[in-house]
Design an enzyme around this catalytic site. Sequence first.
Site, PDB file in Angstrom:
ATOM      1  N   PHE A 129      35.695  39.980  44.655  1.00  9.94           N
ATOM      2  CA  PHE A 129      35.581  40.300  43.232  1.00  9.94           C
ATOM      3  C   PHE A 129      34.474  39.442  42.606  1.00  9.94           C
ATOM      4  O   PHE A 129      34.318  38.276  42.962  1.00  9.94           O
ATOM      5  CB  PHE A 129      36.917  40.043  42.540  1.00  9.94           C
ATOM      6  CG  PHE A 129      36.995  40.612  41.161  1.00  9.94           C
ATOM      7  CD1 PHE A 129      37.190  41.967  40.963  1.00  9.94           C
ATOM      8  CD2 PHE A 129      36.843  39.793  40.054  1.00  9.94           C
ATOM      9  CE1 PHE A 129      37.251  42.496  39.687  1.00  9.94           C
ATOM     10  CE2 PHE A 129      36.892  40.309  38.770  1.00  9.94           C
ATOM     11  CZ  PHE A 129      37.095  41.675  38.587  1.00  9.94           C
ATOM     12  N   ASP A 206      42.991  34.654  46.602  1.00 13.94           N
ATOM     13  CA  ASP A 206      43.138  35.363  45.333  1.00 13.94           C
ATOM     14  C   ASP A 206      44.085  36.536  45.570  1.00 13.94           C
ATOM     15  O   ASP A 206      43.787  37.452  46.335  1.00 13.94           O
ATOM     16  CB  ASP A 206      41.766  35.864  44.854  1.00 13.94           C
ATOM     17  CG  ASP A 206      41.826  36.510  43.482  1.00 13.94           C
ATOM     18  OD1 ASP A 206      42.919  36.887  43.026  1.00 13.94           O
ATOM     19  OD2 ASP A 206      40.749  36.663  42.858  1.00 13.94           O
ATOM     20  N   TYR A 231      48.391  40.797  34.877  1.00 14.01           N
ATOM     21  CA  TYR A 231      48.375  42.010  34.054  1.00 14.01           C
ATOM     22  C   TYR A 231      48.285  43.291  34.872  1.00 14.01           C
ATOM     23  O   TYR A 231      48.223  44.388  34.298  1.00 14.01           O
ATOM     24  CB  TYR A 231      47.246  41.965  33.024  1.00 14.01           C
ATOM     25  CG  TYR A 231      45.929  41.429  33.521  1.00 14.01           C
ATOM     26  CD1 TYR A 231      45.077  42.213  34.279  1.00 14.01           C
ATOM     27  CD2 TYR A 231      45.531  40.140  33.216  1.00 14.01           C
ATOM     28  CE1 TYR A 231      43.864  41.727  34.732  1.00 14.01           C
ATOM     29  CE2 TYR A 231      44.326  39.630  33.669  1.00 14.01           C
ATOM     30  CZ  TYR A 231      43.492  40.433  34.426  1.00 14.01           C
ATOM     31  OH  TYR A 231      42.293  39.943  34.885  1.00 14.01           O
ATOM     32  N   LYS A 232      48.284  43.177  36.182  1.00 16.26           N
ATOM     33  CA  LYS A 232      48.262  44.378  37.027  1.00 16.26           C
ATOM     34  C   LYS A 232      49.699  44.752  37.388  1.00 16.26           C
ATOM     35  O   LYS A 232      50.416  45.317  36.574  1.00 16.26           O
ATOM     36  CB  LYS A 232      47.398  44.124  38.260  1.00 16.26           C
ATOM     37  CG  LYS A 232      45.958  43.707  37.945  1.00 16.26           C
ATOM     38  CD  LYS A 232      45.166  43.474  39.207  1.00 16.26           C
ATOM     39  CE  LYS A 232      43.820  42.820  38.916  1.00 16.26           C
ATOM     40  NZ  LYS A 232      42.924  43.626  38.089  1.00 16.26           N
ATOM     41  N   ARG A 380      38.943  54.429  42.152  1.00 20.18           N
ATOM     42  CA  ARG A 380      40.137  53.762  42.672  1.00 20.18           C
ATOM     43  C   ARG A 380      41.376  54.454  42.111  1.00 20.18           C
ATOM     44  O   ARG A 380      41.479  54.675  40.902  1.00 20.18           O
ATOM     45  CB  ARG A 380      40.169  52.291  42.287  1.00 20.18           C
ATOM     46  CG  ARG A 380      39.087  51.453  42.918  1.00 20.18           C
ATOM     47  CD  ARG A 380      39.367  49.969  42.746  1.00 20.18           C
ATOM     48  NE  ARG A 380      39.655  49.590  41.359  1.00 20.18           N
ATOM     49  CZ  ARG A 380      39.987  48.359  40.976  1.00 20.18           C
ATOM     50  NH1 ARG A 380      40.082  47.400  41.876  1.00 20.18           N
ATOM     51  NH2 ARG A 380      40.214  48.079  39.705  1.00 20.18           N
TER      52      ARG A 380
END
Length: 407
Positions: A129, A206, A231-232, A380
């Site tokens: 990322f 991560d 928050y996912k 995605r």
Amino acid sequence: MMDLLLLARELDSQDPLADFRKRFLTAEESDVVAYLDGNSLGRPLATTPDTLSDFVRSQWAGRLIRGWDEGWLSLPERIGDLLGEVALGAAPGQCIVADSTSVLLYKLARAAISARPGRSEIVIDRDNFPTDRFIMEGIARECGLTIRWLDTQYDAGATVAGVTGAVGPATALVVLSHVAYRSGHCADVPGITAAVHAAGALALWDLSHSVGSVPAELDSWGVDYATGCSYKYLNGGPGAPAWAYIASRHLPNFSQPIQGWLGSADPFAMGGSYEPAEGIRRIVSGTPPIVGMLAMQDMLGVLAEAGMAEVRAKSMALTDFAVRAVDELLGNHGVVVASPRTAGQRGGHITIDHPGFADMVPELWAAGVIPDYRNPSGIRLGLSPLSTSFEETLRGVRSIAERMGRN
């Protein structure tokens, strides 16, 4: 071959976690037809509005500053321990909620490098990322280190063999993602961590794209440091705070690079010099974001009720179904599955590639079909196990197919 719609409905009828979909809030006038972006922002729980409102009315308004002494200050550690128990396989005292993922990556990486003096390299993969890569590049400049880039396949991610070939006596730290943000590849964390340790280096993982959908066993895997957002799949809401894991063996000598008052041994002594707190609290710098972690706390209760093994089984079934639907409906249009095809080798999302997807995504969003787009040409499909159905997944893939058919 069974019709995809019949199959989706059959899978939904057999889903032992189907009732959990009722736990999530949908706006009364929502135009969403298929929400396939839970790997970027999870839906709110139906209890979240009451949780936040009750906190504001009874605790913030009622207790005011007394709330800090009545539980707010210890909340990051309590939620950290709950997260460790439910989703991370971490014993108490090693997890805490604090800061953003970016800040925690910086803190953990700087501490790891301090723990390996005389070593000059950070290893990270080129497709990690952007935040992870950017922060490591900045740390390398600050500390006079070199980045050793690890190349990975576009539809996969870091492997034991690849990491083994990249690490050596100069390696201080290896930074990788448990689940790759683009391909969804699920790394062999214990195998890679063992290879890192064999070279005398430390591993920072991560888990932003895995926590809450792919079970972790950080303690038994031998992980040194880990962090991730909330928050996912943890449904903490936009900008909710991140969490950090520091293995207990590293806590006594953890070198805090951002020495804030709440990470000190006695914050309210207002001392003249910094002395780190004992235990996991030493990674804290400033005032904890109490309101931002309340929704995450509720979601951890739901995950505990569902069970992470069952959540993972549903996640694999959803992505298996998504791959099948893509093959049947989009294969003839030149769409490529850019994720591992074996369920156990991927996380909770798949990526599909086609040159026309960049222009298509705004159309999909306008029609209430919400995946996300990642360069160079990938959509995605993020499938949250507790809030996404098989039929909703099919609606999303069919909407893409309808637009491909018009072009």
